[in-house]
Design a protein around this motif. Structure first.
Motif: not given
Length: 148
Positions: A82-98
């Motif tokens: 009732a008194q504890q919560a959490r959120y965890r995530a990773k945003l990935w930024y991918a780039h490709g260059t010829p």
């Protein structure tokens, strides 16, 4: 004294091509909010912002690519009690260059991890970021240019 050591580590992380990958740890902050419900609302807002940042892979006319993906670490906002919560995530930024000079695509990625915890009405934030070394793959064929 610790400050100088931290700057030295940061300098080595952003040194450039000599580094294969890097990790920049965040520092912890604690904010006392008006209530536990307000704290959980902040976690839910962060989860919504992360989901909204996702972008499908796009290919530009020059053949370069960009994609933003979300890697969930928790299943959304998780409540331990009732008194504890959490959120965890990773945003990935991918780039490709010829890379015509070597006939390959060069791929690189960076990430930002969100790590939020509510302990009662205290919001504990500990975010971090990093990047991966370049990888190479087959050269994607750039979109054909339109001719009149």
């Amino acid at each position: 004294m610790m400050r100088g050591a931290g700057l030295s580590v940061l300098g080595s992380l952003i040194a450039g091509p000599a580094m294969a990958s890097g990790y920049i740890p965040g520092f912890e902050t604690r904010d006392t909010l008006g209530s536990h419900a307000e704290c959980v609302a902040r976690l839910e807002a962060a989860a919504g912002q992360a989901a909204a940042a996702v972008e499908p892979k796009t290919v530009r006319p020059d053949g370069s690519t960009r994609e933003v993906t979300l890697e969930p670490i928790t299943q959304g906002v998780e409540r331990a009690n009732a008194q504890q919560a959490r959120y965890r995530a990773k945003l990935w930024y991918a780039h490709g260059t010829p890379r015509a000079d070597i006939g390959r695509m060069e791929y690189s990625a960076s990430w930002q991890e969100t790590n939020l915890t509510c302990d009662g009405k205290v919001l504990i934030t500990h975010n971090s970021q990093g990047y991966t070394s370049s990888a190479f793959g087959p050269l994607d064929t750039p979109p054909a240019s339109e001719t009149p």
